[in-house]
Design an enzyme around this catalytic site. Structure first.
Site, PDB file in Angstrom:
ATOM      1  N   LYS A 116       0.823  -1.304   0.145  1.00 22.56           N
ATOM      2  CA  LYS A 116       0.061  -0.070   0.101  1.00 22.56           C
ATOM      3  C   LYS A 116       0.883   1.338   0.051  1.00 22.56           C
ATOM      4  O   LYS A 116       0.259   2.397  -0.501  1.00 22.56           O
ATOM      5  CB  LYS A 116      -0.971  -0.028   1.147  1.00 22.56           C
ATOM      6  CG  LYS A 116      -1.937  -1.238   0.807  1.00 22.56           C
ATOM      7  CD  LYS A 116      -3.267  -1.013   1.993  1.00 22.56           C
ATOM      8  CE  LYS A 116      -4.295  -2.075   1.967  1.00 22.56           C
ATOM      9  NZ  LYS A 116      -3.934  -3.649   1.681  1.00 22.56           N
TER      10      LYS A 116
HETATM   11  C1  LIG Z   1      -4.396  -4.634   1.249  1.00 23.45           C
HETATM   12  C2  LIG Z   1      -3.606  -5.618   1.149  1.00 23.45           C
HETATM   13  C3  LIG Z   1      -4.273  -6.665   0.112  1.00 23.45           C
HETATM   14  C4  LIG Z   1      -5.462  -6.713  -0.513  1.00 23.45           C
HETATM   15  O1  LIG Z   1      -5.403  -5.564  -1.436  1.00 23.45           O
HETATM   16  P1  LIG Z   1      -6.616  -5.358  -2.606  1.00 23.45           P
HETATM   17  O2  LIG Z   1      -6.087  -4.331  -3.423  1.00 23.45           O
HETATM   18  O3  LIG Z   1      -7.778  -4.958  -1.436  1.00 23.45           O
HETATM   19  O4  LIG Z   1      -6.813  -6.679  -3.285  1.00 23.45           O
HETATM   20  C5  LIG Z   1      -3.221  -8.034   0.062  1.00 23.45           C
HETATM   21  N1  LIG Z   1      -2.417  -8.147   1.022  1.00 23.45           N
HETATM   22  C6  LIG Z   1      -2.071  -7.150   1.816  1.00 23.45           C
HETATM   23  C7  LIG Z   1      -0.696  -7.359   2.711  1.00 23.45           C
HETATM   24  C8  LIG Z   1      -2.583  -6.050   1.917  1.00 23.45           C
HETATM   25  O5  LIG Z   1      -2.204  -5.181   2.869  1.00 23.45           O
END
Ligand SMILES: *Cc1c(COP(=O)(O)O)cnc(C)c1O
Length: 469
Positions: A112
């Site tokens: 993220k």
């Molecule tokens: C947010 C997150 C996901 C999922 O991502 P999306 O964009 O909601 O599909 C997967 N793995 C981790 C570690 C995350 O923080």
């Protein structure tokens, strides 16, 4: 670039306004009116570029008209200069023709950061130009909160309030949020669960009168800028593995369909992506759609991969929009059916079209641990539980062994010690250098009752760099 709503009944916006928008006024999500498309020669000429320069080329069409080339280049250099690995998104080979793309070398150790580090800088740039201030209110069960706070900590014109369920996030995750101190940073622990937090955020978007005219900005993955930033690393990985001369496949641990939707866009922009694997935990609404054209709500299950514990996937509407020939009226109808009945399916030929690109697997906690153990035994690499789900799904769903398969490594294993321990890995994991004193740092957090009035009063009281709005 102009952006339109998936439900066809909201004003088109430019990049600046889409960055500051949450949902469109008709309840839809914003998408580019026309997706840029690059030629194979153009893509080939980008091989070997540093990450931020590649990012500039891939994203430039999306911000055109809102941010100058010079400013955008500088923003990108700063954004990815803050990452701990010089390759930014290094590929690590696990097996014959199988790689993990490590997306956890940003400040908060999850993918993220790629989007939220950029989002904070873009907000600051645009708000300074417009002479405006905004408030961000977000809910988190873990990764989003710390990434958003880290992304906005230096923003002059943003006050950020992150709600997490009191005593229901892991200590590492809590400390990653509460130890970032600043007069514009506000951690709120709600005496309730994650859904309570999310409901308060939704209600605050629906009625913003408590903000006295200050604009409210969304940082969850419905924000277009987050998707946009994630397109870049698909190009980055594929170029290293021989694209565009060669096709590449990706397996993506997914919950809200944000990260994998970015891969789908990369392909539509000209990158030869031959397969996208949707990898879910037992909260498998996306797997139910991909495997059987049944998209319906079920109860939420707590899993070892909590960042994918969802009941509905907020970005899935963006794919449905394309599957329906970008017909906003048809989509508004489909989504209102979903709202009324909690389920939807699409016409057979549309589903067949989706299945040309997407495969899927739902992975149990047991298989998640088995995969972590197996990969550790064979390679010495410790995977986090989300990434392990991606590896398992890649191995089960792979169509062609001679096509490189890249699994998105979405988080650093140190964030999820319980799963790693359950997998029977004796090795103690160490926090990376920039977080090594995390457990000694001062924490700042306000505990509030599970009542929206209390939260909104708190925001109004502190929303202007700690002072009242
Ligand atoms: C947010 C997150 C996901 C999922 O991502 P999306 O964009 O909601 O599909 C997967 N793995 C981790 C570690 C995350 O923080």
């Amino acid at each position: 670039m102009r952006y339109i709503s998936t439900r066809g009944n909201a004003p088109a916006l430019n990049f600046e306004d889409v960055l500051l928008a949450g949902l469109a006024s008709d309840g839809g999500l914003y998408v580019p009116e026309n997706l840029p498309r690059f030629t194979q020669e153009e893509i080939a000429s980008w091989a070997g570029l540093p990450y931020h320069e590649l990012a500039f080329r891939v994203m430039r069409p999306f911000v055109e008209g809102s941010i100058s080339d010079t400013d955008f280049k500088q923003i990108l250099e700063e954004t990815y200069g803050a990452f701990a690995h010089s390759a930014i998104a290094p590929l690590r080979q696990l097996n014959a023709n199988e790689w993990v793309m490590e997306l956890f070398h940003g400040p908060t150790l999850a993918f993220k950061d790629f989007a939220l580090q950029l989002l904070g800088r873009l907000l600051d740039h645009i708000l300074l130009k417009r002479g405006e201030r905004v408030v961000i209110i977000g809910a988190t069960s873990g990764d989003t909160g710390s990434a958003a706070i880290e992304g906005c900590r230096r923003c002059e014109n943003v006050d950020i309030f992150i709600l997490h369920p009191h005593q229901r996030v892991s200590e590492v995750q809590r400390r990653q949020m509460t130890t970032i101190l600043g007069e514009n940073i506000h951690n709120i622990a709600i005496e309730g669960n994650f859904d309570d937090c999310q409901e308060m955020v939704k209600a605050s978007f629906a009625d913003q009168s408590f903000l006295k005219g200050t604009r409210l900005v969304a940082v969850n993955s419905i924000n277009w800028a987050r998707i946009m930033a994630q397109i870049v690393y698909y190009f980055h990985a594929a170029l290293q593995l021989g694209a565009p001369a060669r096709s590449v496949a990706f397996s993506v641990p997914t919950g809200n369909f944000g990260d994998i939707f970015a891969g789908y866009l990369a392909r539509n922009m000209g990158l030869p992506v031959s397969q996208l694997v949707v990898a879910t935990n037992r909260n498998d609404i996306l797997h139910r759609f991909m495997s059987g054209n049944q998209y319906f709500k079920e109860t939420l299950h707590a899993s070892l991969s909590p960042s994918m514990d969802i009941m509905v996937s907020s970005n899935f509407e963006r794919l449905l929009f394309d599957l329906h020939g970008r017909n906003g009226v048809a989509l508004a109808e489909l989504m209102s059916t979903f709202k009324a009945t909690g389920k939807l399916s699409v016409e057979e030929d549309r589903w067949v079209e989706a299945r040309k690109l997407f495969d899927s697997l739902a992975v149990s906690d047991e298989d998640t641990c088995a995969t972590i153990a197996d990969v550790f035994k064979r390679t010495g690499e410790v995977l986090d539980p989300h990434t392990a789900i991606g590896v398992k799904a890649a191995r089960e769903c792979r169509r062609n062994l001679s096509t490189p398969m890249v699994v998105l490594g979405t988080a650093h294993p140190v964030k999820f010690p319980d799963a790693v321990e359950k997998a029977g890995i004796g090795k103690a994991l160490e926090l990376p250098a920039h977080l090594s004193d995390l457990f000694q740092r001062e924490e700042r957090c306000t505990v509030l009752p599970n009542a929206i009035e209390a939260v909104q009063a708190f925001v109004a009281q502190h929303g202007n760099r700690g002072k009242p709005l």
